[in-house]
Design an enzyme around this catalytic site. Structure first.
Site, PDB file in Angstrom:
ATOM      1  N   HIS A  63       0.842  -1.206   0.000  1.00  0.00           N
ATOM      2  CA  HIS A  63       0.000   0.000   0.000  1.00  0.00           C
ATOM      3  C   HIS A  63       0.868   1.244   0.000  1.00  0.00           C
ATOM      4  CE1 HIS A  63       0.732  -0.696   4.282  1.00  0.00           C
ATOM      5  NE2 HIS A  63       0.128   0.432   4.625  1.00  0.00           N
ATOM      6  N   HIS A  65       1.201   3.772   2.127  1.00  0.00           N
ATOM      7  CA  HIS A  65       1.714   4.454   3.311  1.00  0.00           C
ATOM      8  C   HIS A  65       3.240   4.490   3.220  1.00  0.00           C
ATOM      9  CE1 HIS A  65      -2.094   3.861   6.007  1.00  0.00           C
ATOM     10  NE2 HIS A  65      -2.136   4.975   5.287  1.00  0.00           N
ATOM     11  N   ASP A  67       5.706   4.151   5.183  1.00  0.00           N
ATOM     12  CA  ASP A  67       6.583   3.136   5.794  1.00  0.00           C
ATOM     13  C   ASP A  67       6.640   1.859   4.957  1.00  0.00           C
ATOM     14  OD1 ASP A  67       3.854   2.961   6.689  1.00  0.00           O
ATOM     15  OD2 ASP A  67       4.436   1.478   8.192  1.00  0.00           O
ATOM     16  N   HIS A  68       5.902   1.843   3.847  1.00  0.00           N
ATOM     17  CA  HIS A  68       5.932   0.674   2.959  1.00  0.00           C
ATOM     18  C   HIS A  68       6.421   1.013   1.547  1.00  0.00           C
ATOM     19  CE1 HIS A  68       3.674  -1.967   5.784  1.00  0.00           C
ATOM     20  NE2 HIS A  68       3.371  -0.762   6.259  1.00  0.00           N
ATOM     21  N   ASP A 233      -0.505  -4.059   5.929  1.00  0.00           N
ATOM     22  CA  ASP A 233      -1.079  -3.859   7.250  1.00  0.00           C
ATOM     23  C   ASP A 233      -2.549  -4.265   7.195  1.00  0.00           C
ATOM     24  OD1 ASP A 233       1.383  -2.622   7.578  1.00  0.00           O
ATOM     25  OD2 ASP A 233       0.600  -0.619   7.800  1.00  0.00           O
TER      26      ASP A 233
HETATM   27 ZN    ZN Z   1       2.652   0.220   8.003  1.00  0.00          ZN
HETATM   28 ZN    ZN Z   2      -0.348   1.276   6.600  1.00  0.00          ZN
END
Ligand code: ZN
Ligand code: ZN
Length: 327
Positions: A63, A65, A67-68, A233
């Site tokens: 996804h 976000h 942090d990914h 997540d």
């Molecule tokens: Zn995450």
């Molecule tokens: Zn996320």
């Protein structure tokens, strides 16, 4: 190296940590690397792990976000500087398209290879990648933005011939090849030392009767193909266990502990206990936990909570490799 090996590059969730990196993993199959998520710092972790950037066959982003996916842009630039010319497929949600377009408009002129975004948009599992060695299914997770999990499955191994059959029936090369392809073989005449099929043609020993040799009687599957599911997540939801049923290794996010279950739900995340229930319900061989909140400093607490429900559980450790075969 194993034929199906996972190396964890990052285990943190969204907030930067002094000694941990956000989500990224590498799945190694012979001669190829598959990058799964690409948080900030992925390039440094790849270097530390001794991985060749140019062996990365494809990237799978769960996804959008940060942090990914914040690490993908630097990685694309580096690949170009290292001389990559071969197209790179990035499997990512539809929502990644405008982000990639912006990057390519600003920096794409410098790239020496095409980036092909394979847009993910589905309500149930779909096969998105097939090769002679592996297939990959994508499936939707329940997060606060469109988010997908991935199931990597080793290809079914070729059938082996049972040694005793080889000797009993003096199989020809053509017969062996057909049986290994899973095809039944009709031999027009004997002689044979024993009946070779319970149904159909049953020859008498030493006669000229025809003989049907069934592939299932003459072959066996040499090993169970390994599989790996990446689920980050997500909130817990019942269908997820069905979608990863029987998986060798399940990576499931465990951002929080059970006492933060309400917070986990609101933020589209899971607790360690919820991850463990998913592994138990799916009949997974092993569970790996990751995507830990910066608020919890003692990671043993994640492990203890999960092991009460699903004992075959471990914590994801950065730059550690896990052999998925034989789990
Ligand atoms: Zn995450
Ligand atoms: Zn996320």
């Amino acid at each position: 190296m194993s034929d199906f090996e996972l190396t964890v590059l990052g285990t943190a969730s969204a907030l930067p940590m002094a000694h941990r990196y956000p989500s990224a993993q590498v799945l190694s199959v012979p001669g190829r690397l598959f990058l799964i998520d690409c948080g900030e710092g992925t390039q440094m972790q790849l270097r530390r792990g001794g991985f060749s950037f140019l062996k990365i066959e494809a990237v799978f982003l769960s996804h959008t976000h940060g942090d990914h996916c914040f690490g993908i842009f630097g990685l694309l630039s580096t690949m170009s500087m290292l001389g990559r010319e071969q197209p790179l497929k990035v499997y990512a949600p539809v929502t990644f398209a405008p982000i990639l377009d912006f990057f390519l408009r600003q920096f794409g002129g410098e790239l020496r290879f095409p980036v092909e975004h394979v847009a993910l948009e589905m309500n149930s599992p779909q096969c998105i990648y097939t090769s002679s060695k592996m297939t990959v299914d994508a499936f939707p997770l329940e997060h606060v933005v469109p988010c997908y999990g991935f199931l990597f499955r080793q290809a079914e191994p070729p059938l082996n011939i049972r040694k005793e059959r080889l000797e009993q029936y003096h199989l020809s090369i053509a017969e062996i090849a057909a049986l290994k392809r899973g095809e039944d073989v009709l031999r027009p005449a004997g002689p044979f030392t024993e009946p070779c099929a319970e149904n159909g043609f049953v020859p008498q020993s030493g006669t000229d009767a025809p003989c049907l040799m069934r592939a299932e009687d003459f072959t066996y599957v040499p090993y169970r193909p390994a599989s790996y599911a990446y689920c980050s997540d997500t909130r817990p939801f019942p269908r997820l266990a069905d979608w990863v049923r029987g998986v060798s290794l399940l990576y499931h996010e465990a951002t929080y502990l059970a006492d933060m279950e309400d917070k986990a739900f609101v933020r589209g995340h899971s607790t360690a206990a919820q991850a463990a229930r998913c592994a138990r319900d799916a009949g997974a061989s092993r569970l790996m936990l990751g995507h830990f909140s910066s608020k919890v400093t003692d990671h043993q607490l994640f492990l203890e909570e999960a092991r009460e429900i699903f004992p075959a559980c471990c914590l994801a450790n950065e730059l550690e490799s896990y052999d998925i075969c034989g789990l």
